[in-house]
Design an enzyme around this catalytic site. Structure first.
Site, short mmCIF file in Angstrom:
data_model
loop_
_atom_site.label_atom_id
_atom_site.label_comp_id
_atom_site.label_asym_id
_atom_site.label_seq_id
_atom_site.Cartn_x
_atom_site.Cartn_y
_atom_site.Cartn_z
N TYR A 24 0.80 -1.23 0.00
CA TYR A 24 0.00 0.00 0.00
C TYR A 24 0.83 1.28 0.00
CZ TYR A 24 -3.67 -3.31 1.16
OH TYR A 24 -4.54 -4.37 1.14
N HIS A 104 -9.07 1.22 -5.79
CA HIS A 104 -8.25 0.33 -4.96
C HIS A 104 -6.79 0.65 -5.22
CE1 HIS A 104 -11.72 -2.02 -3.84
NE2 HIS A 104 -12.08 -1.99 -5.11
#
Length: 146
Positions: A24, A104
């Protein structure tokens, strides 16, 4: 052009910057939200980005309902794990008829099979995945010009 965009982030996205940085990255949710707010200000046309994060499905649904009353014209949503499980969030988005983009950070199609199913994608204006946090920038830009 849309004047008011709501950026929604779901469960565990409050941990961005420290949660699995290899997947991430190291950008915090606060940094993402601030960048989106600044992006709207750069339009110099009274556009604004509102931000919301919750780990609780019902709170996200309530916020979507509130967005309709506030005159939000577009939603950018990273529903996190709720993407793959929440008929309630889908129904809230459809019930308010606010157009939305699903975002996302990672490419969910390269991950575990249970992450390949989205309850939102077929109703979204667009789906952005795998571009890292830049996906938020792209989605906000599109929303502000919708």
């Amino acid at each position: 052009m849309v004047k008011k965009v709501l950026l929604i982030n779901g469960p565990n996205l409050n941990l961005l910057g420290t949660r699995e940085p290899e997947k991430y990255g190291t950008t915090s949710l606060s940094d993402i939200e601030q960048a989106a707010i600044e992006q709207a200000k750069l339009k110099k046309n009274d556009s604004e980005v509102l931000t919301f994060q919750s780990n609780t499905e019902g709170f996200i649904i309530d916020r979507i309902h509130e967005a309709k009353r506030q005159g939000v014209g577009f939603v950018v949503i990273n529903a996190g794990a709720y993407t793959h499980t929440s008929v309630g969030i889908r129904d809230a988005l459809l019930g308010t008829a606010i157009p939305f983009i699903e975002v996302h950070i990672t490419n969910v199609h390269q991950r575990e099979p249970f992450r390949h199913q989205s309850y939102l994608s077929d109703k979204a204006v667009a789906v952005i995945c795998g571009l890292g946090v830049y996906g938020y920038t792209a989605a906000i830009e599109y929303a502000l010009n919708y």
